[in-house]
Design a protein around this motif. Structure first.
Motif, PDB file in Angstrom:
ATOM      1  N   TYR A  73      10.014 -27.883   9.069  1.00 43.93           N
ATOM      2  CA  TYR A  73       9.690 -29.152   9.706  1.00 43.93           C
ATOM      3  C   TYR A  73       8.760 -28.921  10.898  1.00 43.93           C
ATOM      4  N   HIS A  75       8.816 -30.978  13.454  1.00 46.23           N
ATOM      5  CA  HIS A  75       9.665 -31.345  14.586  1.00 46.23           C
ATOM      6  C   HIS A  75      11.113 -31.309  14.125  1.00 46.23           C
ATOM      7  N   GLY A  87       9.951 -27.419  15.441  1.00 45.49           N
ATOM      8  CA  GLY A  87      10.630 -27.869  14.237  1.00 45.49           C
ATOM      9  C   GLY A  87      11.722 -26.901  13.813  1.00 45.49           C
TER      10      GLY A  87
END
Length: 678
Positions: A73, A75, A87
């Protein structure tokens, strides 16, 4: 430890650590001591069983990858996407695995955080910077492939590992598709429990896998509710159920029951068969009204009062008051048996009203005693006698006058004659019931006593069900939801489904969402293109399946002169890796079995698990539906068509046989091909 420039080594280390963590989770479950935490032996037995199921669910299948993907990810999921926010990384697998501190090492594919693995794209990256897919050989991690979704060139590229997984040879039963679920499939899989879904999908679109994975997802998202209400997978035959039975256990789901429609309605032993016209009429939804009339015809209106003697007093309920009670129960439309149980209480209540008017103060115990009074029981037996469902159906099928009365205005005289048995039958046990008769008995049983409803039912190969069979399945999920799977082009019964709207109405799920899968992941392009020549003749207007496979597959139509050439085609395909199916008209199976035996080639029956030593299955065309093989030899298409009562059904049976191959197909024929394939 692998170095920083050895990413494959790091992933292998994570796999080894994850397997160790899973082993520790299993050992923790095995070490649980419940002696001091249960109040009695019943609680102890229940808890012990739950622990046993937990231990089974934590099994590490050595040849099944523990995780198949990774998401990086941009974040932290759910956090504010502030500039510079770090992330998280998640490994996506078949089950959740955590370390000793409870931190996740593998995330269950059904968890919300895993969804971008199936849905993220360059147009909608879903905050994913990197999607990594892993390739395995056996249980060993041997490759990986990255997609940087912020890079349009990479994000648009076709995943080689995904394609290889889709096209991997098949030996053994059906396997899960958690590593290859496509966005349109994932949308169906994750649809909610409250709504029903109907999936129209051509051969190779993965509709069966989608249905099974939806069950797994619903058990993950609504485990407590479905643990109480239950789930059920319904398939067309036992061979099919055996083929798919390992999919859910591989995902850690061990509690889902499987059955055929015949299993559900097994109130009597089925020893007979109907000809097609009789089976069509018995399967018609109009029979439900005939049965309802026949059941409630046993109710009679009173002509005499009921006199209850208690001590020195006599309490009289007049006939007109009894008639009001009977008519009220009829008007309420409740089950015949429930109304019969309520009738003595209603009569007893009428007596208690008289008692109260005379100054007595009777309580519930008095009402129960009056309801059990001999006079009341005798009245109930006369007004609302018990009904045996099997005996009632037997009378309808053997008593022309009884049938004529209750089928008046519903079935015409010819239809009534068609379903009447030619010879009288002495008893329910001696009757040669057909499968359609068993469904009629099930309908009658539900009129008498409500059928238990489950939380969710998956109905596969639904296109072959009759309206009365749909009603039988619908009774099993009146308070729950359903996933209906099928292909109108593969309907091979005389009563095959004409439209999903009609079928869903009979099922009691008229508001179900109908989804269509048209992307073919299993059948090669050349094979599905050839089979689709039949679609205008068997299902006009249906969208043909478009194969998305890069490998065009192997396809050949081969004219032969005798049976040994069919055996030679099988030997040719068996030189390849994977399974081979020899599909033929049912009438040709004995001759082909003899030819295979003479050639010294071992073979299996449909549903039996292929092994490395025996990879050929001899499949009657009538049992081919739902099965898949890497390679297929289809013997004598003309014989497959001619083996059915009408040409359309025969062409549909042929369409099924032509679309069972995953990697290659040889069509062998001595007789002329059906003109529809020209």
């Amino acid at each position: 430890m692998p170095t920083s420039d050895d990413p494959l080594g790091r992933e292998r280390s994570h796999l080894a650590a994850s397997r160790g963590a899973l082993r520790a989770m299993r050992e923790d479950a095995e070490a649980l001591d419940i002696k001091d935490v249960t109040a009695n032996w019943v609680n102890a037995a229940v808890l012990s069983r739950q622990i046993e199921e937990r231990i089974k669910a934590l099994a590490d299948l050595s040849h099944t990858p523990l995780f198949f993907g990774r998401l990086d990810y941009l974040h932290a999921p759910g956090a504010e996407q502030a500039e510079g926010a770090e992330g998280e990384r998640f490994y996506i697998g078949r089950r959740h695995v955590h370390d000793a501190d409870g931190d996740p090492m593998v995330i269950d594919w059904r968890a919300p955080v895993s969804q971008p693995f199936y849905r993220a794209s360059k147009n909608a990256p879903m905050d994913i910077g990197l999607r990594r897919r892993f390739g395995y050989t056996g249980g060993d991690l041997t490759a990986y492939e990255d997609e940087h979704l912020s890079d349009p060139a990479e994000a648009a590229a076709t995943s080689k590992l995904l394609q290889q997984e889709i096209e991997r040879p098949r030996v053994g039963p059906m396997r899960d598709i958690v590593a290859t679920i496509q966005p349109e499939q994932d949308e169906i899989v994750r649809s909610g429990l409250s709504g029903s879904v109907c999936v129209q999908g051509g051969p190779g679109t993965g509709k069966t896998a989608v249905g099974l994975h939806r069950v797994a997802y619903l058990l993950y998202a609504h485990r407590e509710r479905l643990a109480r209400t239950g789930t059920l997978v319904i398939g067309p035959n036992s061979s099919f159920l055996h083929y798919i039975e390992q999919v859910l256990p591989a995902l850690g789901e061990l509690e889902v029951k499987q059955a055929t429609v015949d299993d559900l309605v097994a109130h009597v032993e089925v020893r007979g068969t109907d000809d097609a016209p009789a089976a069509v009429i018995k399967g018609d939804a109009r029979m439900a009204e005939v049965l309802r009339r026949a059941v409630y015809s046993h109710v009679s209106l009173p002509t005499e009062p009921v006199v209850v003697v208690r001590g020195s007093r006599r309490w009289r309920v007049p006939a007109y008051e009894l008639e009001v009670i009977v008519r009220e129960l009829l008007d309420r439309g409740i089950r015949y048996g429930a109304a019969r149980e309520a009738l003595p209480q209603r009569i007893a209540h009428a007596v208690l009203v008289q008692m109260e008017r005379s100054g007595e103060a009777p309580d519930d115990r008095v009402q129960d005693a009056v309801a059990r009074n001999t006079a009341v029981k005798a009245a109930v037996k006369t007004l609302w006698p018990p009904v045996d469902p099997a005996k009632l159906v037997l009378r309808l099928l053997t008593d022309a006058d009884f049938l004529a009365v209750h089928a008046a205005g519903i079935l015409d005289e010819d239809e009534q004659k068609e379903i009447l048995w030619a010879k009288p039958v002495r008893s329910v046990k001696s009757a040669k019931w057909s499968a359609a008769d068993a469904v009629l008995i099930d309908e009658t049983t539900d009129l008498v006593q409500r059928t238990h409803s489950l939380g969710h039912v998956v109905l596969d190969e639904a296109q072959d069900l009759s309206p009365m069979q749909y009603r039988a399945v619908g009774r099993r999920c009146t308070t729950g939801s359903a996933t209906v799977l099928g292909d109108l082009a593969q309907g091979t019964t005389p009563w095959a489904t004409r439209s999903w709207e009609e079928a869903l109405g009979h099922l009691g799920k008229g508001d179900a969402l109908v989804e269509e899968l048209t992307a073919g992941f299993r059948v090669p392009t050349d094979v599905i293109t050839y089979a689709s020549r039949l679609l205008p003749h068997i299902a006009p207007g249906l969208t043909p399946v478009a194969s998305v496979r890069e490998n065009p597959g192997f396809f050949e139509v081969r004219e032969i002169s005798d049976t040994p050439e069919v055996v030679s085609a099988c030997e040719e395909l068996l030189r390849n890796e994977g399974s081979t199916g020899l599909i033929a008209a049912d009438a040709r199976i004995a001759a082909l079995a003899e030819a295979l035996g003479e050639a010294g080639i071992g073979y299996l029956s449909p549903g039996e698990e292929t092994t490395q030593e025996t990879r050929l299955t001899l499949v009657p065309a009538s049992l081919a539906k739902g099965l898949e093989y890497d390679y297929v030899v289809l013997d004598e298409p003309r014989a497959v068509v001619d083996g059915e009562p009408d040409e359309r059904t025969g062409l549909r049976r042929l369409y099924v046989g032509l679309t069972r191959a995953v990697s290659g197909l040889i069509v062998t024929h001595a007789a002329a091909l059906p003109p529809q394939l020209a």
